[in-house]
Design an enzyme around this catalytic site. Structure first.
Site, PDB file in Angstrom:
ATOM      1  N   CYS A  88      -5.692   3.478  -4.090  1.00 58.14           N
ATOM      2  CA  CYS A  88      -5.845   2.180  -3.425  1.00 58.14           C
ATOM      3  C   CYS A  88      -7.112   1.430  -3.812  1.00 58.14           C
ATOM      4  CB  CYS A  88      -5.768   2.350  -1.912  1.00 58.14           C
ATOM      5  SG  CYS A  88      -6.634   3.782  -1.250  1.00 58.14           S
TER       6      CYS A  88
ATOM      7  N   HIS B  33       1.625   2.515   3.941  1.00 60.91           N
ATOM      8  CA  HIS B  33       0.682   3.642   3.998  1.00 60.91           C
ATOM      9  C   HIS B  33       0.776   4.331   5.367  1.00 60.91           C
ATOM     10  CE1 HIS B  33      -3.151   5.789   3.940  1.00 60.91           C
ATOM     11  NE2 HIS B  33      -3.415   5.360   2.712  1.00 60.91           N
TER      12      HIS B  33
ATOM     13  N   ARG C  72      -7.449  -2.053  -6.171  1.00 59.49           N
ATOM     14  CA  ARG C  72      -7.939  -3.322  -5.619  1.00 59.49           C
ATOM     15  C   ARG C  72      -9.108  -3.866  -6.444  1.00 59.49           C
ATOM     16  NH1 ARG C  72      -5.103  -0.983  -1.942  1.00 59.49           N
ATOM     17  NH2 ARG C  72      -4.308  -2.138  -0.144  1.00 59.49           N
TER      18      ARG C  72
ATOM     19  N   LYS D 126      -6.137  -5.677   4.100  1.00 60.78           N
ATOM     20  CA  LYS D 126      -7.014  -4.536   3.814  1.00 60.78           C
ATOM     21  C   LYS D 126      -7.963  -4.832   2.657  1.00 60.78           C
ATOM     22  CE  LYS D 126      -6.480   0.153   1.903  1.00 60.78           C
ATOM     23  NZ  LYS D 126      -5.541   1.280   1.733  1.00 60.78           N
TER      24      LYS D 126
ATOM     25  N   ASP E 292       0.819  -1.206   0.000  1.00 62.15           N
ATOM     26  CA  ASP E 292       0.000   0.000   0.000  1.00 62.15           C
ATOM     27  C   ASP E 292       0.859   1.266   0.000  1.00 62.15           C
ATOM     28  OD1 ASP E 292      -2.155   1.709   0.261  1.00 62.15           O
ATOM     29  OD2 ASP E 292      -3.030   0.661   1.957  1.00 62.15           O
ATOM     30  N   ASP E 293       0.712   2.080  -1.034  1.00 61.31           N
ATOM     31  CA  ASP E 293       1.398   3.383  -1.105  1.00 61.31           C
ATOM     32  C   ASP E 293       2.919   3.249  -1.204  1.00 61.31           C
ATOM     33  OD1 ASP E 293      -1.057   4.598  -0.909  1.00 61.31           O
ATOM     34  OD2 ASP E 293      -0.496   5.964   0.696  1.00 61.31           O
TER      35      ASP E 293
ATOM     36  N   HIS F 238     -11.140  -2.544   1.702  1.00 61.42           N
ATOM     37  CA  HIS F 238     -11.340  -1.197   1.148  1.00 61.42           C
ATOM     38  C   HIS F 238     -12.110  -1.187  -0.169  1.00 61.42           C
ATOM     39  CE1 HIS F 238      -9.508   3.120   0.879  1.00 61.42           C
ATOM     40  NE2 HIS F 238     -10.617   3.088   1.592  1.00 61.42           N
TER      41      HIS F 238
ATOM     42  N   LYS G 254       0.967   9.288  -6.149  1.00 61.30           N
ATOM     43  CA  LYS G 254      -0.362   8.721  -5.962  1.00 61.30           C
ATOM     44  C   LYS G 254      -1.434   9.759  -6.319  1.00 61.30           C
ATOM     45  CE  LYS G 254      -3.253   7.282  -1.978  1.00 61.30           C
ATOM     46  NZ  LYS G 254      -3.208   7.037  -0.515  1.00 61.30           N
TER      47      LYS G 254
ATOM     48  N   ASP H  63      -0.223  -0.805  -4.899  1.00 59.69           N
ATOM     49  CA  ASP H  63      -1.501  -0.312  -5.405  1.00 59.69           C
ATOM     50  C   ASP H  63      -1.421   1.064  -6.051  1.00 59.69           C
ATOM     51  OD1 ASP H  63      -1.103   1.183  -3.097  1.00 59.69           O
ATOM     52  OD2 ASP H  63      -3.103   0.846  -2.276  1.00 59.69           O
ATOM     53  N   ASN H  64      -0.379   1.830  -5.776  1.00 62.12           N
ATOM     54  CA  ASN H  64      -0.173   3.136  -6.423  1.00 62.12           C
ATOM     55  C   ASN H  64       1.250   3.579  -6.139  1.00 62.12           C
ATOM     56  OD1 ASN H  64      -2.436   3.885  -3.937  1.00 62.12           O
ATOM     57  ND2 ASN H  64      -0.362   4.704  -3.715  1.00 62.12           N
TER      58      ASN H  64
END
Length: 526
Positions: free
Chosen positions: A49, A192, A53, A106, A11-12, A108, A366, A296-297
């Site tokens: 994010c 993140h 996903r 996660k 994540d991130d 989300h 992002k 994810d980014n």
């Protein structure tokens, strides 16, 4: 024997943060995975994010799934913010094909984060789930944590709880306990924000970044060149104009603490990946498991506000921030030198300058669909499946993962659910490419919060929301430094028309209409 499938999503995390893509943080377990698999250098996520996903798990563009931005419901004129009933997740597809399905981490992908709904993982194909429904959250006091559909209260976490470690442990347990071929999805929240790290991990990163972001970006780029990562197509972009030279930074000590905490989170994530890979080795399943690793980014430049109004607004988002620190004192929220990152009583992020380092050699971050927002390190390992141990430069994006996995396993795509026709995956399989064959060239498209892009071969057309189109030749300028739009107006026209045709096909809602719909809706938590 049918292969297992394991997707590991972080994540991130920026393009160059892991060692095998140029980073100095120290990620031996991820690097071990890359040493026995393919590294794809031109692979793309969707810049944020939740849409990443949605696209990863369905093989569709996020607009086709109902989750095109985040998980807020923007009403009749916007996106619903939850997976719709016209898309099938990979978990649903593999479960129908006889696989055991499990998820840790996660989710989300649901706008209802406290009461189970039809868009929770337990109702979209996962037999086993342990993780969080919401997006960001404390690593020490993790909110919206569920075991299946049963909430896990903060009082049950214990004094040594650290979410990243627990994600790794639960994923490893699910692998050891699976009695048939499995589809596993591990979705870390690391790295993140908030910057939360265990003291032992912080100790390992102290002093690693003392030379500052300018020197470190140059060194990362050289390591990329040495490893064949973007060796021919990118120079090192200029430092973000909003970022001062390291020598001119007045708060160097605090800035170093921010990056040290971020790096400690990456190291913890790598350790958890190691626990998962060890479970595969111990159960004799490593050779015949397709492992996919990605982010994810791109690196996140978000700054958390510390002024009274901003901090109070953030505290109202009770699903992502605990009401108080473990000792009962108020949380310290925001990015100021007075708030030292890392501990459970703080809520901070690492900021624009370090995100610029994370995204070496690209620009932007992002949320943008320039390379810094959408380029991800992708690793695919399948020793028994003939996946080449190599670096691959062919362009692909998230919609291509589902077709790849379905072809590799022989699992058929679902065509209907309870009488509702399902949208088939829209991408192209990469299996031939991964096995040493030619690339399946196809146009790639993006839209996120009005930012738009199309890549066709060497050419990329991209724009920020309400800005003009920019054109780049990515074979020589993947850092997007030299806009050629005025020199090639016919190409701009052709690519922009292709983008509009795609946008109409997948249901992109003009961002001005989304903003208008949102303004008419009641305020919702983040």
């Amino acid at each position: 024997m049918r292969p297992n499938v394991l997707i590991i999503l972080v994540d991130d995390m920026g393009y160059s943060d892991i060692g095998c893509f140029g980073g100095e943080i120290g990620t031996p377990n991820i690097d071990r995975l890359a040493a026995h698999g393919a590294r794809l250098t031109n692979f793309y996520n969707t810049a944020r994010c939740s849409p990443s996903r949605a696209s990863l798990l369905t093989g569709l563009h996020p607009h086709q799934t109902g989750v095109a931005e985040l998980v807020n419901n923007d009403g009749p004129g916007g996106y619903p913010g939850s997976l719709n009933d016209r898309c099938a997740t990979l978990a649903e597809t593999f479960r129908a094909a006889g696989y055991h399905t499990h998820m840790t981490g996660k989710w989300h992908l649901a706008n209802e984060r406290e009461q189970p709904s039809d868009t929770w993982p337990t109702r979209r194909g996962f037999e086993r789930f342990w993780g969080t429904i919401s997006g960001a959250g404390s690593y020490f006091q993790t909110t919206t944590l569920h075991d299946g559909e049963t909430p896990v209260p903060l009082s049950a976490l214990g004094p040594d709880f650290y979410y990243t470690d627990e994600i790794g442990a639960h994923a490893a347990a699910a692998i050891r306990e699976a009695e048939r071929p499995f589809f596993g999805y591990v979705a870390f929240t690391a790295p993140h924000w908030p910057l939360h790290a265990k003291e032992a991990d912080l100790a390992e990163t102290r002093g690693a970044f003392d030379e500052g972001w300018d020197v470190l970006r140059t060194r990362r780029r050289q390591r990329q060149l040495d490893a064949g990562i973007c060796a021919e197509d990118a120079t090192l972009d200029r430092r973000d104009p909003a970022v001062p030279a390291w020598d001119d930074e007045p708060e160097q000590k605090w800035q170093l603490e921010r990056m040290e905490a971020y790096a400690a989170q990456v190291r913890a994530m790598d350790r958890a990946v190691g626990a998962i890979l060890d479970a595969l080795d111990e159960t004799g399943q490593r050779e015949n498991t397709i492992v996919v690793f990605l982010s994810d980014n791109g690196g996140c430049a978000e700054e958390l506000r510390s002024d009274p109004e901003g901090a109070e607004q953030f505290r109202r988002h009770h699903l992502i921030i605990p009401p108080s620190a473990p000792d009962g004192t108020p949380m310290k929220v925001g990015n100021t030198p007075e708030i030292r990152p890392g501990t459970a009583d703080t809520y901070t992020s690492y900021g624009r300058a370090w995100a610029n380092l994370s995204n070496t050699p690209f620009r932007m971050y992002k949320r943008w669909v320039h390379e810094g927002g959408i380029a991800t390190p992708l690793i695919v390992s399948w020793p028994a499946g003939g996946v080449s141990e190599t670096v691959l430069d062919a362009p692909n994006q998230l919609t291509d993962i589902a077709p790849t996995l379905l072809e590799a396993t022989g699992a058929p795509a679902l065509t209907e659910r309870e009488g509702i026709e399902l949208t088939p995956p829209s991408g192209r399989s990469m299996l031939g490419l991964l096995r040493g064959g030619p690339a399946d060239e196809h146009d790639l498209f993006w839209e996120h919060i009005g930012n738009a892009a199309v890549r066709s071969g060497r050419w990329k057309l991209v724009r920020e929301y309400e800005g003009p189109w920019e054109l780049y030749d990515l074979t020589t300028d993947r850092s997007e430094s030299h806009d050629l739009s005025t020199e090639k107006p016919d190409l701009v026209k052709d690519l922009s028309e292709r983008w509009q045709t795609w946008a109409d096909t997948v249901g992109v809602i003009p961002y001005g209409d989304v903003l208008a719909a949102r303004a008419a809706m009641p305020t919702q938590p983040a």
